[in-house]
Design a protein around this motif. Structure first.
Motif, PDB file in Angstrom:
ATOM      1  N   LYS A  57      47.509  49.747  44.890  1.00 31.83           N
ATOM      2  CA  LYS A  57      46.481  49.103  45.523  1.00 31.83           C
ATOM      3  C   LYS A  57      45.374  50.408  44.630  1.00 31.83           C
ATOM      4  O   LYS A  57      44.713  49.503  43.308  1.00 31.83           O
ATOM      5  CB  LYS A  57      45.668  48.644  46.414  1.00 31.83           C
ATOM      6  N   VAL A  61      44.079  48.997  40.674  1.00 26.77           N
ATOM      7  CA  VAL A  61      42.492  49.437  40.476  1.00 26.77           C
ATOM      8  C   VAL A  61      41.328  50.452  39.693  1.00 26.77           C
ATOM      9  O   VAL A  61      40.899  50.562  38.437  1.00 26.77           O
ATOM     10  CB  VAL A  61      41.519  49.761  41.961  1.00 26.77           C
ATOM     11  N   ASP A 100      35.231  41.159  37.540  1.00 27.60           N
ATOM     12  CA  ASP A 100      35.055  41.898  38.464  1.00 27.60           C
ATOM     13  C   ASP A 100      34.987  42.092  39.853  1.00 27.60           C
ATOM     14  O   ASP A 100      35.093  42.774  40.666  1.00 27.60           O
ATOM     15  CB  ASP A 100      34.981  43.905  37.810  1.00 27.60           C
ATOM     16  N   ARG A 103      36.744  39.731  41.018  1.00 25.09           N
ATOM     17  CA  ARG A 103      37.762  40.917  41.898  1.00 25.09           C
ATOM     18  C   ARG A 103      37.998  41.967  42.999  1.00 25.09           C
ATOM     19  O   ARG A 103      39.637  42.001  43.662  1.00 25.09           O
ATOM     20  CB  ARG A 103      38.908  41.686  40.643  1.00 25.09           C
ATOM     21  N   SER A 104      37.387  41.848  43.353  1.00 24.02           N
ATOM     22  CA  SER A 104      36.837  43.181  44.336  1.00 24.02           C
ATOM     23  C   SER A 104      37.037  41.999  45.785  1.00 24.02           C
ATOM     24  O   SER A 104      36.650  42.726  46.990  1.00 24.02           O
ATOM     25  CB  SER A 104      35.347  44.074  44.513  1.00 24.02           C
ATOM     26  N   LEU A 107      40.229  41.856  46.746  1.00 27.50           N
ATOM     27  CA  LEU A 107      40.929  42.825  46.890  1.00 27.50           C
ATOM     28  C   LEU A 107      40.848  43.121  48.093  1.00 27.50           C
ATOM     29  O   LEU A 107      41.606  43.795  49.006  1.00 27.50           O
ATOM     30  CB  LEU A 107      40.605  43.888  46.581  1.00 27.50           C
ATOM     31  N   TYR A 111      44.088  40.622  47.788  1.00 27.44           N
ATOM     32  CA  TYR A 111      45.052  40.338  46.514  1.00 27.44           C
ATOM     33  C   TYR A 111      44.609  41.484  45.936  1.00 27.44           C
ATOM     34  O   TYR A 111      43.632  42.059  45.994  1.00 27.44           O
ATOM     35  CB  TYR A 111      44.000  38.772  46.401  1.00 27.44           C
ATOM     36  N   THR A 112      45.846  41.551  44.823  1.00 25.58           N
ATOM     37  CA  THR A 112      45.275  42.125  43.252  1.00 25.58           C
ATOM     38  C   THR A 112      45.268  41.590  41.717  1.00 25.58           C
ATOM     39  O   THR A 112      44.827  40.408  41.892  1.00 25.58           O
ATOM     40  CB  THR A 112      46.281  42.995  43.128  1.00 25.58           C
ATOM     41  N   THR A 118      49.279  39.029  43.537  1.00 26.94           N
ATOM     42  CA  THR A 118      48.116  38.588  41.919  1.00 26.94           C
ATOM     43  C   THR A 118      46.938  37.561  42.595  1.00 26.94           C
ATOM     44  O   THR A 118      47.083  37.020  43.840  1.00 26.94           O
ATOM     45  CB  THR A 118      48.864  38.149  40.818  1.00 26.94           C
TER      46      THR A 118
END
Length: 195
Positions: A57, A61, A100, A103-104, A107, A111-112, A118
């Motif tokens: 991870k 990132v 982003d 996505r954070s 995360l 999830y990535t 993904t």
């Protein structure tokens, strides 16, 4: 090792921009050469991570962070030098902040952005955002744009098509940037649903 490569890219992009602002023929030529390495390292870090089973991870990132820093530093520097339209960094920065941020949130829920975990669920979304084809094509457009925009400003460049190709690739990269951000926005709505 992969994370060291990613961090090296970030360090190198600042050197490239410093060289560009020297407004010196040799410095600009060195900037072109270093830009090749900056862009090559973009693919090399992922390759090394997979080859030596170093995927994590943190690596994911750092990879996205490195991508954002590199592209934003180039776009902002080019804009500051009057080489590109201000709309390019504004669009790219805005898209990066939005995706982003989402996505954070993903995360935090395990999830990535890419890989086995993904956040992309739909086939089309996975293709647009996470497929090797999409990621490679986007990276290639940016690489050509960065290289050709810099090379187009070399004092001994007598082919005006070099700069034109760079600018066209820059706008194609911006279109790709926006296109690749849309599925992230659409698919992230599930992370806001109350359970």
């Amino acid at each position: 090792m992969a994370n060291i490569i990613t961090l090296s890219r970030i360090f190198m992009v600042f050197i490239v921009v410093a060289l560009l602002f020297m407004h010196n023929n040799n410095a600009t030529l060195l900037a072109v050469i270093l830009t090749v390495f900056v862009m090559w390292f973009d693919g090399l870090d992922g390759y090394v991570a997979r080859k030596f089973n170093e995927t994590s991870k943190l690596g994911a990132v750092l990879d996205i962070m490195g991508d954002r820093i590199v592209e934003n530093v180039f776009w902002i520097a080019f804009c500051a030098m009057g080489w590109i339209n201000v709309a390019i960094p504004i669009i790219v920065l805005t898209r990066g902040i939005v995706t982003d941020s989402l996505r954070s949130l993903a995360l935090a829920q395990g999830y990535t952005a890419f890989g086995e975990k993904t956040m992309m669920q739909g086939k089309i979304a996975k293709f647009i955002v996470a497929s090797n084809f999409s990621r490679f094509t986007y990276a290639l457009c940016k690489a050509v744009a960065f290289l050709f925009i810099i090379a187009g400003h070399l004092p001994f460049n007598y082919d005006h098509n070099v700069l034109t190709i760079g600018i066209v690739c820059a706008w194609i990269a911006v279109a790709f940037c926006v296109l690749r951000g849309i599925p992230v926005i659409i698919e992230s709505k599930r992370f806001f649903e109350v359970k």
